[in-house]
Design a protein around this motif. Structure first.
Motif, mmCIF file in Angstrom:
data_model
loop_
_atom_site.group_PDB
_atom_site.id
_atom_site.type_symbol
_atom_site.label_atom_id
_atom_site.label_comp_id
_atom_site.label_asym_id
_atom_site.label_seq_id
_atom_site.Cartn_x
_atom_site.Cartn_y
_atom_site.Cartn_z
ATOM 1 N N THR A 11 -15.743 -46.604 -6.523
ATOM 2 C CA THR A 11 -16.855 -47.215 -7.086
ATOM 3 C C THR A 11 -18.226 -46.580 -6.787
ATOM 4 O O THR A 11 -18.166 -45.753 -5.827
ATOM 5 N N VAL A 12 -19.212 -47.049 -7.531
ATOM 6 C CA VAL A 12 -20.634 -46.672 -7.213
ATOM 7 C C VAL A 12 -21.330 -47.809 -7.297
ATOM 8 O O VAL A 12 -21.018 -48.526 -8.254
ATOM 9 N N ASP A 13 -22.259 -48.108 -6.358
ATOM 10 C CA ASP A 13 -23.165 -49.261 -6.460
ATOM 11 C C ASP A 13 -23.786 -49.324 -7.875
ATOM 12 O O ASP A 13 -24.460 -48.490 -8.354
ATOM 13 N N PRO A 14 -23.677 -50.473 -8.310
ATOM 14 C CA PRO A 14 -24.402 -50.749 -9.700
ATOM 15 C C PRO A 14 -26.078 -50.472 -9.574
ATOM 16 O O PRO A 14 -26.581 -49.767 -10.580
ATOM 17 N N ALA A 15 -26.488 -50.701 -8.473
ATOM 18 C CA ALA A 15 -27.804 -50.299 -8.393
ATOM 19 C C ALA A 15 -28.165 -48.873 -8.338
ATOM 20 O O ALA A 15 -29.172 -48.376 -8.958
ATOM 21 N N ASP A 16 -27.285 -48.006 -7.858
ATOM 22 C CA ASP A 16 -27.321 -46.561 -7.909
ATOM 23 C C ASP A 16 -27.132 -46.161 -9.162
ATOM 24 O O ASP A 16 -27.929 -45.304 -9.703
ATOM 25 N N VAL A 17 -26.261 -46.812 -9.889
ATOM 26 C CA VAL A 17 -25.856 -46.310 -11.230
ATOM 27 C C VAL A 17 -27.048 -46.600 -12.222
ATOM 28 O O VAL A 17 -27.653 -45.594 -13.045
ATOM 29 N N SER A 18 -27.943 -47.605 -11.986
ATOM 30 C CA SER A 18 -29.119 -48.066 -12.730
ATOM 31 C C SER A 18 -30.300 -47.019 -12.566
ATOM 32 O O SER A 18 -30.921 -46.513 -13.470
ATOM 33 N N ALA A 19 -30.340 -46.690 -11.228
ATOM 34 C CA ALA A 19 -31.318 -45.659 -10.832
ATOM 35 C C ALA A 19 -31.300 -44.579 -11.387
ATOM 36 O O ALA A 19 -32.061 -43.566 -11.463
ATOM 37 N N ASN A 20 -30.126 -43.997 -11.651
ATOM 38 C CA ASN A 20 -29.482 -42.587 -11.493
ATOM 39 C C ASN A 20 -28.844 -42.210 -12.797
ATOM 40 O O ASN A 20 -28.579 -40.957 -12.991
ATOM 41 N N ARG A 21 -28.525 -43.178 -13.549
ATOM 42 C CA ARG A 21 -27.457 -42.759 -14.706
ATOM 43 C C ARG A 21 -27.870 -41.555 -15.538
ATOM 44 O O ARG A 21 -27.109 -40.655 -15.735
ATOM 45 N N ASP A 22 -28.977 -41.718 -15.992
ATOM 46 C CA ASP A 22 -29.608 -40.613 -16.923
ATOM 47 C C ASP A 22 -29.741 -39.270 -16.241
ATOM 48 O O ASP A 22 -29.323 -38.161 -16.788
ATOM 49 N N GLU A 23 -30.182 -39.235 -14.952
ATOM 50 C CA GLU A 23 -30.211 -37.891 -14.422
ATOM 51 C C GLU A 23 -28.865 -37.425 -14.012
ATOM 52 O O GLU A 23 -28.536 -36.053 -14.124
ATOM 53 N N TRP A 24 -27.888 -38.296 -13.692
ATOM 54 C CA TRP A 24 -26.659 -37.801 -13.353
ATOM 55 C C TRP A 24 -25.903 -37.122 -14.714
ATOM 56 O O TRP A 24 -25.182 -36.214 -14.640
ATOM 57 N N ILE A 25 -26.082 -38.022 -15.751
ATOM 58 C CA ILE A 25 -25.461 -37.228 -17.025
ATOM 59 C C ILE A 25 -26.122 -36.004 -17.418
ATOM 60 O O ILE A 25 -25.339 -35.136 -17.987
ATOM 61 N N ASP A 26 -27.520 -35.863 -17.193
ATOM 62 C CA ASP A 26 -28.095 -34.533 -17.334
ATOM 63 C C ASP A 26 -27.552 -33.444 -16.255
ATOM 64 O O ASP A 26 -27.093 -32.171 -16.969
ATOM 65 N N ARG A 27 -27.358 -33.745 -15.234
ATOM 66 C CA ARG A 27 -26.768 -32.874 -14.380
ATOM 67 C C ARG A 27 -25.444 -32.385 -14.624
ATOM 68 O O ARG A 27 -24.770 -31.310 -14.539
ATOM 69 N N TRP A 28 -24.257 -33.265 -15.066
ATOM 70 C CA TRP A 28 -23.191 -33.353 -15.624
ATOM 71 C C TRP A 28 -23.346 -32.305 -16.851
ATOM 72 O O TRP A 28 -22.379 -31.395 -16.850
ATOM 73 N N THR A 29 -24.062 -32.503 -17.689
ATOM 74 C CA THR A 29 -24.121 -31.544 -18.684
ATOM 75 C C THR A 29 -24.516 -30.026 -18.399
ATOM 76 O O THR A 29 -23.876 -29.380 -18.889
ATOM 77 N N ALA A 30 -25.425 -30.026 -17.652
ATOM 78 C CA ALA A 30 -25.695 -28.702 -17.173
ATOM 79 C C ALA A 30 -24.458 -27.926 -16.381
ATOM 80 O O ALA A 30 -24.103 -26.861 -16.643
ATOM 81 N N ALA A 31 -23.832 -28.746 -15.694
ATOM 82 C CA ALA A 31 -22.631 -28.164 -14.842
ATOM 83 C C ALA A 31 -21.343 -27.975 -15.772
ATOM 84 O O ALA A 31 -20.743 -26.839 -15.444
ATOM 85 N N THR A 32 -21.264 -28.934 -16.736
ATOM 86 C CA THR A 32 -20.083 -28.601 -17.439
ATOM 87 C C THR A 32 -20.110 -28.235 -18.854
ATOM 88 O O THR A 32 -19.259 -27.462 -19.248
ATOM 89 N N ILE A 33 -21.241 -28.223 -19.459
ATOM 90 C CA ILE A 33 -21.240 -27.849 -20.860
ATOM 91 C C ILE A 33 -22.295 -26.593 -20.932
ATOM 92 O O ILE A 33 -22.198 -25.810 -21.834
ATOM 93 N N GLY A 34 -23.428 -26.752 -20.008
ATOM 94 C CA GLY A 34 -24.299 -25.624 -19.965
ATOM 95 C C GLY A 34 -25.684 -25.976 -20.917
ATOM 96 O O GLY A 34 -25.487 -26.801 -21.690
#
Length: 375
Positions: free
Chosen positions: A352-375
Motif C-alpha cells: 500500500t501507499v498512502d493516497p495523499a503521498d500518491v496525490s503529491a508524488n504521482r507525476d514525479e514517480w512516473i517520470d523517475r520510473w520512465t528514466a529508470a526503466t525506459i530511459g
C-alpha cells in the motif's frame, strides 16, 4: 460451465479495460459527446449565475452517475432501483480513473452529475482536496464489514481488488522452472525476458504495480529495483490488453509466462472440468485498489444522490460486482462465486501507499520510473 480464456477476454475488455468497452450500454458519450457535456455544463453555470433561478428548480427526478468507463451492472438492476425509488439514472462515462478525476475538478463549479463512481485510492486525495465531493455516510455504515471511508465521508468504498503478477503455470511446469514468489525474484537471472508489464503513464494496473514497488522498496529504492528489472529484460507495453493477449503465454499464445494482471484473472482460466486453473496470481507482488462512490458537491438532488450511493452499497449490487466488474465487493459479508473462493483469493498482505503521498508524488514517480526503466 467454466469460462474460457476467450470468454475472459470479452468479459475483461467489457468490464475492466476502459479503452475497450464492448458491451452496449445506453447513453455513453464519446469523447466529442463528453466535450459537449462539459460545454453545456459551463453554459448552464453561467445561466444560473445570471438568473439565480436554475439552482432552485425542483428536482427533475433524474440523478446522473459520473463513472469511469468500466462501470457495469447486470441487466435489470438499475431498472429495479429506478422503479423502487421513482428516480431515473443517467450515466456519463468520463474515461479512466485519472481522467474521471480530472474532469470532476475541471467542472467543479458546474458538476457533470450528482454521484461519482470509480475514483480509486490512487486518485482519491486529489478529488477530496479539490472539494468536488460532499460528505455522506450511508445509514448503518459503521456496523458493516467494509473498508473505511475517505475524506470524512466524502468517498465510500464500493469494490476492491489486487493488481498482481500472474504466471502461466503450464509453461513453468513444462520448462522445469520454479514459479517466482516475490518482487525480488522477478529480477533474478532465471526469469530474464519472461515478464511483461504495463506502463504506469498509460495504464491503471501499470500505475498500481509501480506503487507496489514503492510500497516495497520505498521512494528512495524503487528506481534501483526497476533498473534491475529493465536489465533482466522486462517488457513494457501501453495497455493491459497488449500485455495479456499479445505477450502472455497463458492467454493467446504469447511468449512471456509472467504478466501484470489481476488477482481475479485465474478464476477465468479454469480447466474444462473446473478442477484447476492454468494461471496463478503471485500474491506477494500485489497492490490493493479500492474504488469509491461519492455525492458530488453542488448536486441539485441531494436526496436522490444519497439514494444512489445507498444503492451501490446494497446487497444486490454488491453481489453483482464480481460478475459484472470483476472486483471484490466492498461488503465482506457477500458470498463470492465458487471460482473466486478457490482460484482468486485476495493477497493477505498487499503493498500500500498512502493516497495523499500518491496525490503529491504521482507525476514525479512516473517520470523517475520512465528514466529508470525506459530511459
Amino acid at each position: 460451465m467454466t469460462t474460457t480464456p476467450a470468454a475472459f477476454e470479452a468479459a475483461r475488455r467489457r468490464a475492466r479495460a476502459s479503452a475497450m468497452r464492448l458491451a452496449s450500454r445506453a447513453a455513453r458519450p464519446t469523447a466529442a459527446g463528453l466535450a459537449l457535456v462539459l460545454t453545456l455544463a459551463a453554459c448552464s453555470s453561467g445561466d444560473q449565475g445570471e438568473t439565480g433561478t436554475e439552482a432552485d428548480a425542483s428536482p427533475s427526478g433524474t440523478v446522473t452517475l459520473v463513472t469511469h468507463d468500466s462501470f457495469a451492472l447486470s441487466d435489470g438492476l438499475l431498472a429495479a432501483f429506478e422503479e423502487e425509488s421513482g428516480l431515473t439514472v443517467e450515466t456519463v462515462a468520463a474515461g479512466d480513473a485519472g481522467t474521471l478525476v480530472n474532469q470532476l475538478v475541471l467542472t467543479k463549479d458546474a458538476p457533470l452529475g450528482d454521484v461519482v463512481y470509480g475514483i480509486d485510492n490512487t486518485f482519491a486525495s486529489r478529488a477530496i482536496d479539490a472539494g468536488v465531493l460532499q460528505p455522506y455516510t450511508p445509514e448503518g455504515w459503521a456496523d458493516r464489514d467494509v473498508p473505511e471511508q475517505l475524506g470524512d465521508g466524502a468517498l465510500t468504498p464500493v469494490d476492491l481488488g489486487d493488481v498482481c503478477v500472474n504466471a502461466d503455470t503450464a509453461w513453468f511446469e513444462s520448462n522445469g522452472l520454479a514459479l517466482p514468489v516475490t518482487l525480488e525474484d522477478l529480477a533474478k537471472p532465471e526469469y530474464k525476458d519472461l515478464l511483461v508489464v504495463e506502463n504506469p503513464a498509460t495504464s491503471s494496473p501499470g500505475l498500481a504495480f509501480l506503487l507496489a514497488t514503492i510500497g516495497a522498496f520505498g521512494e528512495d529504492g524503487f528506481e534501483e529495483y526497476w533498473t534491475s528489472l529493465a536489465g533482466n529484460g522486462v517488457k513494457v507495453v501501453d495497455s493491459w490488453e497488449d500485455a495479456y493477449y499479445v505477450d502472455f503465454s497463458g492467454a493467446e499464445g504469447g511468449t512471456r509466462p509472467l504478466v501484470l494482471s489481476y488477482a481475479t484473472s485465474p478464476a477465468f482460466t479454469v480447466t474444462e472440468d473446473g478442477s484447476a486453473t492454468t494461471t496463478t496470481a503471485l500474491l506477494d507482488t500485489c497492490f490493493r485498489q479500492v474504488e469509491y462512490a461519492g455525492v458530488l458537491a453542488g448536486t441539485d438532488d441531494e436526496a436522490g444522490a444519497q439514494a444512489l450511493v445507498d444503492f451501490l452499497l446494497s446487497a444486490d449490487v454488491q453481489a453483482d460486482v464480481p460478475g459484472s466488474m470483476y472486483m471484490y465487493p466492498a461488503d465482506n459479508s457477500i458470498e463470492l462465486p465458487a471460482e473466486w473462493t478457490q482460484f482468486a483469493p485476495l493477497a493477505p498482505a498487499p503493498f500500500t501507499v498512502d493516497p495523499a503521498d500518491v496525490s503529491a508524488n504521482r507525476d514525479e514517480w512516473i517520470d523517475r520510473w520512465t528514466a529508470a526503466t525506459i530511459g
